[in-house]
Write a protein that holds these residues in place. Sequence first.
Motif, short mmCIF file in Angstrom:
data_model
loop_
_atom_site.label_atom_id
_atom_site.label_comp_id
_atom_site.label_asym_id
_atom_site.label_seq_id
_atom_site.Cartn_x
_atom_site.Cartn_y
_atom_site.Cartn_z
N TYR A 9 45.56 -54.07 43.13
CA TYR A 9 46.69 -53.72 44.00
C TYR A 9 47.05 -54.79 44.57
O TYR A 9 48.29 -54.55 45.72
CB TYR A 9 46.10 -52.46 44.70
N ARG A 10 46.82 -56.15 44.57
CA ARG A 10 47.49 -57.31 45.14
C ARG A 10 47.00 -58.53 44.34
O ARG A 10 45.97 -58.64 43.92
CB ARG A 10 46.71 -57.54 46.58
N PHE A 11 47.92 -59.20 44.02
CA PHE A 11 47.73 -60.59 43.28
C PHE A 11 47.32 -61.45 44.23
O PHE A 11 47.99 -61.67 45.41
CB PHE A 11 48.91 -60.97 42.22
N GLY A 26 54.36 -67.29 50.72
CA GLY A 26 52.92 -67.12 50.60
C GLY A 26 52.63 -67.23 52.16
O GLY A 26 52.60 -67.89 53.06
N HIS A 27 52.21 -65.83 52.65
CA HIS A 27 51.57 -65.67 54.18
C HIS A 27 50.44 -64.93 54.01
O HIS A 27 50.08 -64.08 55.09
CB HIS A 27 52.70 -65.18 54.91
N GLU A 28 49.63 -65.00 53.06
CA GLU A 28 48.20 -64.48 53.02
C GLU A 28 47.32 -65.70 52.63
O GLU A 28 46.80 -65.76 51.31
CB GLU A 28 48.17 -63.25 51.93
N GLY A 40 48.22 -65.97 58.69
CA GLY A 40 48.94 -65.03 58.18
C GLY A 40 50.49 -65.22 57.98
O GLY A 40 50.90 -66.33 57.56
N CYS A 41 51.08 -64.24 58.79
CA CYS A 41 52.76 -64.43 58.65
C CYS A 41 53.16 -65.16 59.76
O CYS A 41 54.44 -65.71 59.80
CB CYS A 41 53.29 -63.04 58.61
N LEU A 42 52.58 -65.55 60.50
CA LEU A 42 53.14 -66.40 61.88
C LEU A 42 52.30 -67.63 62.27
O LEU A 42 51.22 -67.88 61.86
CB LEU A 42 52.65 -65.62 63.20
N LEU A 63 45.52 -60.62 55.64
CA LEU A 63 46.17 -61.53 56.43
C LEU A 63 47.89 -60.93 56.74
O LEU A 63 48.51 -61.18 57.68
CB LEU A 63 46.48 -62.92 56.15
N CYS A 64 48.31 -60.00 55.66
CA CYS A 64 49.38 -59.50 56.01
C CYS A 64 49.40 -57.96 55.48
O CYS A 64 49.69 -57.10 56.26
CB CYS A 64 50.79 -60.12 54.92
N ALA A 65 48.99 -57.62 54.32
CA ALA A 65 48.88 -56.29 53.88
C ALA A 65 47.98 -55.38 54.70
O ALA A 65 48.18 -54.38 55.08
CB ALA A 65 48.55 -56.13 52.57
N VAL A 92 50.00 -62.49 47.29
CA VAL A 92 51.17 -62.22 46.84
C VAL A 92 51.86 -61.07 47.51
O VAL A 92 51.47 -59.88 46.86
CB VAL A 92 51.60 -62.34 45.12
N CYS A 93 52.67 -61.23 48.41
CA CYS A 93 53.09 -60.09 49.24
C CYS A 93 54.89 -59.92 48.67
O CYS A 93 55.38 -60.72 48.23
CB CYS A 93 53.27 -60.39 50.60
N HIS A 94 54.94 -58.61 48.74
CA HIS A 94 56.46 -58.13 48.04
C HIS A 94 57.38 -58.75 48.90
O HIS A 94 58.80 -59.13 48.52
CB HIS A 94 56.55 -56.73 48.18
N SER A 95 57.12 -59.30 50.30
CA SER A 95 57.77 -60.09 51.20
C SER A 95 58.26 -61.61 50.58
O SER A 95 59.45 -62.15 50.64
CB SER A 95 57.42 -60.40 52.39
N ASP A 96 57.29 -61.97 49.67
CA ASP A 96 57.43 -63.16 49.16
C ASP A 96 58.73 -63.19 47.92
O ASP A 96 59.38 -63.95 48.05
CB ASP A 96 56.31 -63.64 48.39
ZN ZN Z 1 53.47 -60.24 53.50
#
Ligand code: ZN
Length: 352
Positions: free
Chosen positions: A341-343, A64-66, A90-92, A160-162, A42-46
Motif C-alpha cells: 500500500y506504499r512504495f 520525496g518527503h518520507e 517528513g514534509c517540512l 512521515l507523511c501518510a 513514494v507519496c501521491h503528492s510526489d
Molecule cells: Zn506525502
Amino acid sequence: MSTTTIKAFGTQSPKDDLKEIKIERRAVTANDIEIEILYCGVCHSDLHTARNDWGGTVYPAVPGHEIVGKVTSIGAGVTKIKVGDYAAVGCLVDSCRTCASCKEDLEQYCLNGFVGTYNGKDKHLGTQTFGGYSEKVVVDEHFVLKVPANLNLAATAPLLCAGITTWSPLKHWKVGKGSKVAVVGLGGLGHMAIKLAKGLGAEVTLFSRTPSKTKDAMELGADAVVISSEEKQMSEVKGKFDLIIDTVPYVHDVNPYIATLSVSGTLVLVGYLGPLEPIINTVPMILGRKSIAGSLIGGIAETQQMLDFCGEHNIVSEIEIIDMQDINAAYERMLKSDVRYRFVIDMASLKK
Ligand code: ZN
Ligand code: NAP
C-alpha cells in the motif's frame, strides 16, 4: 555558502520521466543534521508535484518527503541526536517559528509559509528545496524526528507523511475507543488511517471503489468495507460515522459520504486539492450539524508523538520496496490505484 554535489532523481518538466540528476546540499550549519537517506516512501503528492498537477512546481523537481536514514554529521549546536543514530524527515524542513501557528507546534500552518521538503523556498541556498529521492539531506534539527528502535526502518518511512496526515485529524477530532471512523480510498494514506484509527480503539469502515481490496482492508484492521459504487451498501451506513477521512486524490462527489455522517459528524478532506464537483448540498449538513473540513500533514511535535505511538503499538506501513530506477513505473501503477500500500525506495539503488 559551501555545498556538496550529490546524486538525486528528478524531473525537468511535467512531461519528462524522472532520471538521475545532480543537486547541491548545504554544508551543516550549527543547528543542522546531515542524514544519509536509506529509504524514501513514494507519496501521491510526489507524483502531483512532478507532473505539476497543483501548479507552481519549480524544475528540476526532486520529490520525496518520507525520509529515513542514518545521521552522518551534526552541527556544533545540535542536541537532539548524534552521529550514527537513525533519524527521519517528513514534509517540512523549515517555518518562521515565531508566528502564532508555529508557537502552537502547528508548523504546517505557519502564517508566513512553511518550507516544504521539496518544491519549497530554501532559505539557505535561495533555490527550491529538493526532496528525499537523493543520497542525503541536510535539515535543521527542529525538523528532524527520532525513529523508534523496534520498527522496521523501510516500513517506517511512510509514517512521515501518510502516517501523520491521517493521525493529525484522528487526534484533532478526538478519535478514541468507541468512535466510528470511516476512510475513503485504500492507498498509502488510507491504509495508515485504518491502522492508526484501530490503534486508537475506533471501529473502522473502509469506503473503496475496488472490491478486490476488501480482504486486505480486513487484514489491515477494518471492521467493514463498503463498496462506494453500490447504493445498497451505501444506504446501510447512513448516519453512522463520527469522522470520515477522505484520501481520494482527484475530484469526486462527496455528497454520498455526507449522508453517512452521524449528527455533528465531520468529513475531513486530506486528498484532493481544488474546487469540489458536483456542488455540495447543505441540507443534510444543516439538518445534522455536519461539517466538511480539511487537514494538512501535522506539526513536528505531533509527528514525534505519532512515531512514538507507532513504536508502542508496533504500527508500520505495508510496503513494496522498489529501486530508484523503478520510480516512473511506480507512478503509473499509483495512477491505477495499484499500490499495496506504499512504495518505498531502497536508496542504496541510487549508488548503482
Ligand atoms: Zn506525502
Ligand atoms: P494513493 O496511494 O494513490 O491512494 C489513493 C486512493 O484513493 C487509491 O488507492 C484509491 O483507493 C482511491 N482513488 C484514487 N483515485 C480515485 C478517484 N478518481 N475516485 C475515487 N477514489 C480514488 O495516494 P496517497 O499517497 O494515499 O495520497 C492521497 C492523496 O492525499 C493525494 O492527493 C495526496 O497528494 C494527498 N496528500 C495530502 C496530504 C495532506 O497533508 N493533506 C498529505 C499527503 C498526501 P480505492 O482503490 O480503495 O478506491
